[in-house]
Design a protein around this motif. Structure first.
Motif, mmCIF file in Angstrom:
data_model
loop_
_atom_site.group_PDB
_atom_site.id
_atom_site.type_symbol
_atom_site.label_atom_id
_atom_site.label_comp_id
_atom_site.label_asym_id
_atom_site.label_seq_id
_atom_site.Cartn_x
_atom_site.Cartn_y
_atom_site.Cartn_z
ATOM 1 N N TYR A 185 0.440 -1.050 0.249
ATOM 2 C CA TYR A 185 -0.269 -0.133 -0.146
ATOM 3 C C TYR A 185 0.969 0.921 -0.175
ATOM 4 O O TYR A 185 1.859 1.687 0.815
ATOM 5 C CB TYR A 185 -1.135 -0.326 1.486
ATOM 6 N N HIS A 227 -3.164 3.632 -1.547
ATOM 7 C CA HIS A 227 -2.970 2.876 -3.189
ATOM 8 C C HIS A 227 -2.698 1.580 -2.975
ATOM 9 O O HIS A 227 -1.506 1.573 -2.780
ATOM 10 C CB HIS A 227 -2.726 4.223 -4.376
ATOM 11 N N GLN A 228 -3.960 0.958 -3.773
ATOM 12 C CA GLN A 228 -3.016 -0.699 -3.670
ATOM 13 C C GLN A 228 -2.363 -1.312 -5.270
ATOM 14 O O GLN A 228 -2.410 -0.570 -5.750
ATOM 15 C CB GLN A 228 -4.322 -1.674 -3.548
ATOM 16 N N HIS A 248 -8.003 -0.587 2.444
ATOM 17 C CA HIS A 248 -8.534 -1.592 1.242
ATOM 18 C C HIS A 248 -8.255 -0.457 -0.037
ATOM 19 O O HIS A 248 -7.450 1.142 0.808
ATOM 20 C CB HIS A 248 -9.516 -1.364 1.002
ATOM 21 N N ASN A 249 -8.252 -0.066 -0.986
ATOM 22 C CA ASN A 249 -7.772 0.424 -2.363
ATOM 23 C C ASN A 249 -8.448 1.875 -1.637
ATOM 24 O O ASN A 249 -10.468 1.248 -1.947
ATOM 25 C CB ASN A 249 -8.445 0.197 -3.448
ATOM 26 N N GLY A 250 -7.519 2.889 -1.288
ATOM 27 C CA GLY A 250 -8.607 4.486 -1.665
ATOM 28 C C GLY A 250 -8.849 4.745 0.032
ATOM 29 O O GLY A 250 -9.438 5.692 0.421
#
Length: 372
Positions: free
Chosen positions: A295, A313-314, A348-350
């Motif tokens: 991340y 951001h992943q 998680h993403n975001g």
């Protein structure tokens, strides 16, 4: 009619106004339910110099080692060693009861002496042709047969004395005085501990990277803060067809005899030239079945109050070798990227994040075990 129209207008206005008010309140409530920023630790990615190495596991074994046992059965008459002591080659360790065998040996020696006298007499008499050549030949054959029986009995008597076949350290004795032991029963182990070997296996594709005389570093968990340096002694001439691995043997000096046969050891062999890799703590990589993930922390502008916002951001990464707490990242991370090192399980993403680096993540190439 006018009154009715005005009343209908008021009712409709009230209904639509209430719906608009409710929609605004729902929107505000939903906006307030957004995930709060998650607290994470981060590190700024940088490069470090790496030396490519091969890693393997193996076992230690003595240069010379044997479990001593008798070749013949007998009763233990005497024990001439103490468990754990150093002995020289040829040292008498155990004697078995041999009175009967020695007596038989003396009888055979007497018979042989008589056969020798008879043959010597035949030789003298043969010159004057007082005895035939056949008689002399028969007595010679009898003498040689008796001599062979004496040699055989002497070997049997020798088997009743167990001696050290080489110099080394004696283990713990497995027999007691007066105990009857059968052929092959273990008496004690004898190991020559300096030098000592480490046998390990490498995949066949690594054969081109190693050679006899190449330096090797070994570690054992008995001494976590110590490394042992040796060299490759031999590479097996056969690749195992079941595993496609080849056996390699390295030799190590062991003057203080810290390494004992049978220890589990990890082996590192430096190969190739040094390279620069982006290096991260192992905790920065999230491993799963779909690929390795990290991340990155990115700026997301400012909120309504003007405070800076950051989000996670992943990204998928490709990892390389590891050393200590560090892992080399071959692809996916660039120098100066801010990478999350702790708290990924909440992201998680975001996801909005808040950075707190008061507690740092271990990031050492040679971590030390705390004594506390």
């Amino acid at each position: 009619m006018a009154i009715m129209l005005v009343a209908v207008g008021l009712v409709l206005g009230a209904v639509f106004g209430f719906e608009a008010f409710r929609a605004r309140m729902i929107q505000k409530s939903i906006a307030g339910l957004r995930n709060p920023p998650q607290t994470v630790s981060t590190i700024t990615a940088g490069t470090q110099r790496w030396q490519d190495r091969l890693e393997a596991v193996g076992s230690t074994r003595a240069e010379k080692g044997a479990d001593l046992s008798p070749q013949v059965a007998g009763t233990v008459k005497a024990i001439h060693f103490q468990s754990g002591e150093e002995v020289e080659q040829g040292t008498l360790l155990v004697e078995l009861e041999d009175a009967d065998d020695v007596a038989h040996l003396h009888a055979l020696e007497a018979t042989t002496a008589l056969a020798q006298l008879n043959y010597d007499r035949d030789v003298r008499l043969l010159k004057s042709q007082s005895v035939s050549q056949q008689t002399a030949d028969t007595d010679l054959a009898t003498l040689k047969n008796d001599q062979a029986q004496v040699a055989q009995q002497q070997a049997l008597v020798g088997y009743k004395s167990i001696r050290a076949p080489f110099s080394g350290r004696i283990g713990i004795r497995q027999v007691d005085l007066g105990q009857y032991i059968a052929p092959g029963a273990p008496i004690v182990t004898l190991q020559k501990l300096d030098p000592i070997f480490v046998d390990f296996y490498l995949p066949q594709q690594d054969l081109a990277k190693i050679r006899v005389g190449q330096p090797v570093i070994a570690k054992v968990d008995t001494y976590p803060d110590q490394t042992f340096t040796g060299t490759i002694m031999a590479i097996n001439s056969l690749v195992n067809t079941a595993t496609r691995n080849v056996q390699v043997r390295a030799t190590f000096k062991n003057p203080d005899e810290k390494l004992l046969p049978g220890m589990f050891a990890t082996v590192d062999i430096e190969v190739g030239t040094q390279k620069d890799y982006v290096t991260l703590p192992k905790t920065a990589i999230y491993y799963n079945a779909y690929g390795d993930i990290a991340y990155l922390v990115e700026d997301a502008g400012r909120d309504e109050s003007g405070q800076e916002q950051k989000i996670a951001h992943q990204v998928f990464v490709k990892t390389g070798q590891t050393r200590g707490d560090q892992v080399a990242v071959l692809d996916g991370i660039k120098p100066a990227d801010v990478v999350v090192t702790a708290g990924q399980n909440k992201l998680h993403n975001g996801s909005p994040v808040q950075i707190n680096n008061e507690v740092t993540t271990p990031f050492s190439a040679n971590p030390q075990v705390s004594e506390q």
